[in-house]
Design an enzyme around this catalytic site. Structure first.
Site, PDB file in Angstrom:
ATOM      1  N   ARG A   1       1.332  -0.890   0.001  1.00 36.84           N
ATOM      2  CA  ARG A   1      -0.586   0.089   0.369  1.00 36.84           C
ATOM      3  C   ARG A   1       0.749   1.370   0.291  1.00 36.84           C
ATOM      4  O   ARG A   1       1.978   1.211   0.952  1.00 36.84           O
ATOM      5  CB  ARG A   1      -1.160   0.298   1.848  1.00 36.84           C
TER       6      ARG A   1
ATOM      7  N   GLU B   1     -11.652   4.511  -4.956  1.00 36.18           N
ATOM      8  CA  GLU B   1     -11.614   2.944  -5.220  1.00 36.18           C
ATOM      9  C   GLU B   1     -12.184   2.983  -6.894  1.00 36.18           C
ATOM     10  O   GLU B   1     -12.262   3.906  -7.190  1.00 36.18           O
ATOM     11  CB  GLU B   1     -12.930   2.974  -4.565  1.00 36.18           C
TER      12      GLU B   1
ATOM     13  N   ARG C   1      -0.942  -5.723   4.270  1.00 32.55           N
ATOM     14  CA  ARG C   1      -0.439  -4.714   3.451  1.00 32.55           C
ATOM     15  C   ARG C   1       0.804  -4.169   4.435  1.00 32.55           C
ATOM     16  O   ARG C   1       0.517  -3.653   5.181  1.00 32.55           O
ATOM     17  CB  ARG C   1      -1.004  -3.946   2.836  1.00 32.55           C
TER      18      ARG C   1
END
Length: 156
Positions: free
Chosen positions: A48, A56, A90
């Protein structure tokens, strides 16, 4: 015993610090701020990007943001500087192109992401977002852009 301890400190600390910055090959792009990479041990990592929040997938500019990130790093050997790990496993990392350019900054300059001020206060990121916004670049050309964190909270 004390000399051994001090010697170990001087050996271990540099190893731990340098272990956070390494090269990976990008093999997948999830969206405008998340991707999959393989490290030198052939381990797959989910990354990330630090300091930004991109639209999104189902949000306006979601696909464009993903495509832009892909144009910057997909299939390339890049450098990541891991800062932490999130609740989804992540790695949160600064990301650099093969030429050493800061991917967060490039995404903000192109108007393909928001500066994630909840978690970051980098002044160059704030400035890049403000310039893109003022120039109506990327997502800022939309009449009423919705921040991804608002989009997520409204679609739960």
């Amino acid at each position: 015993m004390r000399k051994l301890f001090i010697t170990l400190i001087f050996i271990i600390i540099p190893v731990l610090c340098s272990a956070q910055r390494f090269s990976v090959k990008v093999v997948g792009i999830s969206d405008g701020d998340t991707f999959t990479a393989i490290n030198s041990d052939n381990l797959q990592l989910k990354i990330r990007i630090y300091g930004i929040d991109a639209p999104e997938k189902k949000q306006a500019y979601g696909n464009k943001s993903k495509e832009y990130l892909s144009s910057l790093i997909f299939g390339k050997n890049i450098t990541i500087d891991v800062q932490s790990q999130d609740g989804w496993g992540r790695y949160i990392a600064y990301v650099y192109t093969p030429e050493g350019k800061d991917v967060s900054l490039l995404m903000l300059q192109a108007g393909m992401a928001w500066h994630f001020v909840k978690y970051d206060n980098t002044s160059s990121y704030e400035l890049a977002e403000n310039i893109a916004r003022g120039s109506q670049r990327g997502l800022w050309s939309d009449k009423n852009p919705t921040a991804p964190w608002d989009f997520r909270s409204n679609n739960r």
